[in-house]
Design a protein around this motif. Structure first.
Motif, PDB file in Angstrom:
ATOM      1  N   SER A  81       3.889  -1.952 -11.648  1.00 20.05           N
ATOM      2  CA  SER A  81       4.650  -2.180 -10.507  1.00 20.05           C
ATOM      3  C   SER A  81       6.010  -1.449 -10.402  1.00 20.05           C
ATOM      4  N   LYS A  89       9.659 -11.095  -6.854  1.00 21.33           N
ATOM      5  CA  LYS A  89      10.744 -11.839  -7.333  1.00 21.33           C
ATOM      6  C   LYS A  89      10.457 -12.566  -8.568  1.00 21.33           C
ATOM      7  N   GLY A  90      11.226 -12.625  -9.453  1.00 21.37           N
ATOM      8  CA  GLY A  90      10.978 -13.285 -10.632  1.00 21.37           C
ATOM      9  C   GLY A  90      10.303 -12.411 -11.954  1.00 21.37           C
ATOM     10  N   SER A  91      10.106 -11.183 -11.217  1.00 20.92           N
ATOM     11  CA  SER A  91       9.120 -10.103 -12.378  1.00 20.92           C
ATOM     12  C   SER A  91      10.272  -9.719 -13.330  1.00 20.92           C
ATOM     13  N   TRP A  92       9.756  -9.578 -14.536  1.00 22.24           N
ATOM     14  CA  TRP A  92      10.560  -9.037 -15.486  1.00 22.24           C
ATOM     15  C   TRP A  92      11.027  -7.715 -15.478  1.00 22.24           C
ATOM     16  N   THR A  93      12.541  -7.780 -15.488  1.00 19.01           N
ATOM     17  CA  THR A  93      13.296  -6.136 -15.444  1.00 19.01           C
ATOM     18  C   THR A  93      13.611  -5.646 -16.839  1.00 19.01           C
TER      19      THR A  93
END
Lengths: 322, 213
Positions: free
Chosen positions: A93, A184-188
């Motif tokens: 993503s 939102k909340g996905s790991w960066t």
């Protein structure tokens, strides 16, 4: 040129016939026009929805040919690859985000765009990338969607090292998404402004690779480089690698004053070596000689400071005790 | 992007992350069922490890292993603080391990160097303010009589500490093994690539990594 087996006669004949039918006339080069096709392809897959199959063919360091086919599902900024192949599907993503822009491909490559062959019945533009007067890569870009339908990488002798192409494509439609945004909340992946000592990350590596960003990857630091078309990562971590912990196989080679190991994988080359108490691993999707040249240009790590050496010695003592 | 914190999850549970990273992992775990489950598993594993009884390896099993080193046992051995069985194991290991043999010689040399230090008499005035400061209202006690042995012990401790630090820092640090996760690096590189296009650039990353040449 050593042709890939799956690419053999029938496909070659089709491509040749289609090429003849369309007419292999080079499009007059507008300012930046030929490279523009490439730039369009770079973003197209994140703006389209589609379902298809992609085949990857590559040649390993021993000259053996490999072929794997996988389903691909695109939905705007999200891609799902490889359901049903021998490892879990990959969901993508949008990458890590870079802090610097990639170089213009025309700085390194001579980019030519021509009317291309029909791929899956779709008209394409064929983009040829020359390096030092030799063809190093070519791509077929769908005229309608901008999607890159076929990509072929050559080594310095003109032999094919990798082909990635769609073998089926359905339900192709734009989604309206313009860029990949993490949910939102996905790991960066943590980005680093400065690469910590003793690692060093110059702005440029050999082969026109410019630094795009640096990231923390667990115990390692990743520095991402790009040349506008290909990318290369330098992973550095403290400690010298125990050869028994490295993957089997590979080729032993000398890199400056150190011994290194090199492997070929489906997407390119991996080179790893230990130096001054650190281990460096370079992963690149360019041809073998290019990745090796870039690896040779990675500077030696700095000498560890007194405190760092003390820390490392303490860690080593603890490891001996436990 | 691979989408999950991976190794950082464990580092987070160990309290090894900087605040910004810890916050990022925490917020991700709140919304990601897979990572929350992994956190619970890691937590359960840590708890199970804590409950394990401490085990001693059978005597003699480890001495022959090149992966085992003597560490503090060297010093205990030189101080005659080990029993006969242990001593024979240590001697067997020293005979087979050049690294420990060299370390043994260094420690022995440092001990001898400390013993050769001259005895120093501390000036009595140097210690008087300590007595005065600790009991301002009372009459200062008579000047402390510093025993030379105490001073020698203090000097020896300082010298030993200095020798220890110098021996650690003055030479190249011993190689601290590193385990480069080559397959993970390949995956991380592939999924961090910004181009040239997501499909053909990423497709190889979805294949099993096979490290032939």
């Amino acid at each position: 040129m050593r042709a890939l087996r799956p690419l053999a006669r029938s496909r070659l004949a089709t491509v040749t016939l289609a090429t003849l039918m369309v007419g292999l006339v080079t499009t007059p080069c507008r300012a930046g026009g030929d490279a523009e096709v490439l730039r369009r392809a770079q973003a197209a897959s994140s703006r389209m929805a589609f379902v298809g199959t992609v085949v990857v063919r590559w040649v390993d360091g021993d000259g053996r040919q490999h072929e794997e086919s996988m389903p691909v599902k695109g939905k705007g900024a999200e891609l799902e690859l490889g359901v049903g192949v021998k490892q879990p599907a990959l969901t993508w993503s949008g990458g890590v985000g870079t802090t610097r822009t990639a170089p213009d491909p025309t700085v390194k490559y001579q980019v030519r765009a021509q009317p291309g062959p029909l791929v899956l019945g779709r008209p394409t533009t064929r983009v040829l990338l020359d390096l030092d007067g030799r063809l190093t890569e070519e791509a077929a870009v769908d005229d309608g969607s901008g999607l890159l339908l076929r990509r072929q990488v050559y080594d310095s002798r003109g032999d094919t090292v990798r082909v990635v192409e769609f073998t089926s494509l359905e339900n192709l439609r734009p989604t309206g998404a313009t860029a990949a945004h993490p949910r939102k909340g996905s790991w960066t992946v943590p980005s680093l402004d400065e690469v910590p000592r003793p690692f060093r990350a110059p702005d440029q590596l050999a082969g026109g690779y410019a630094r795009l960003g640096a990231y923390r990857r667990g115990p390692a630091v990743q520095v991402l480089y790009g040349d506008g078309v290909r990318t290369l990562s330098v992973f550095s971590q403290l400690g010298e690698a125990d050869p028994s912990d490295l993957p089997a196989g590979g080729e032993r080679l000398v890199l400056g004053a150190t011994q290194a190991r090199r492997w070929t994988w489906a997407g390119g080359q991996v080179v790893t070596w230990s130096q001054r108490g650190t281990t460096i691993t370079v992963v690149g999707d360019g041809p073998p000689a290019e990745v090796l040249a870039a690896a040779r240009s990675v500077p030696e790590p700095s000498r560890l400071g007194v405190l760092a050496r003390l820390r490392q010695a303490s860690r080593s003592i603890v490891r001996r005790l436990v | 992007m691979s989408g999950h914190p991976g190794d950082l999850l464990s580092a987070w549970l160990d309290g090894e992350l900087v605040p910004a990273e810890a916050a990022a992992v925490a917020s991700h775990v709140e919304v990601c069922a897979a990572c929350a489950a992994e956190r619970d598993e890691v937590d359960a594993g840590r708890a199970a490890v804590r409950r394990l009884p401490s085990l001693e390896p059978p005597p003699g099993v480890l001495w022959a292993s090149p992966a085992v080193h003597l560490g503090d046992l060297l010093s205990a051995c030189l101080d005659s603080e080990v029993d006969e069985d242990l001593l024979s194991g240590i001697e067997a290991h020293l005979a087979a391990c050049p690294a420990c043999a060299a370390e043994h010689d260094e420690v022995a040399w440092a001990r001898a160097a400390v013993r050769r230090l001259p005895e120093v008499e501390a000036p009595a005035e140097a210690l008087r303010p300590i007595w005065v400061g600790s009991a301002p209202s009372s009459r200062p006690p008579p000047p402390a009589r510093v025993r030379p042995r105490q001073l020698v012990a203090a000097a020896a401790a300082a010298a030993a500490a200095a020798a220890g630090v110098l021996s650690l820092v003055g030479r190249p640090a011993p190689a601290d093994p590193s385990r480069p996760s080559v397959a993970s690096f390949v995956s991380q590189h592939s999924t961090s690539s910004p181009g040239p296009d997501a499909v053909s650039g990423l497709a190889p990353a979805a294949l099993p990594v096979s490290f032939s040449r």
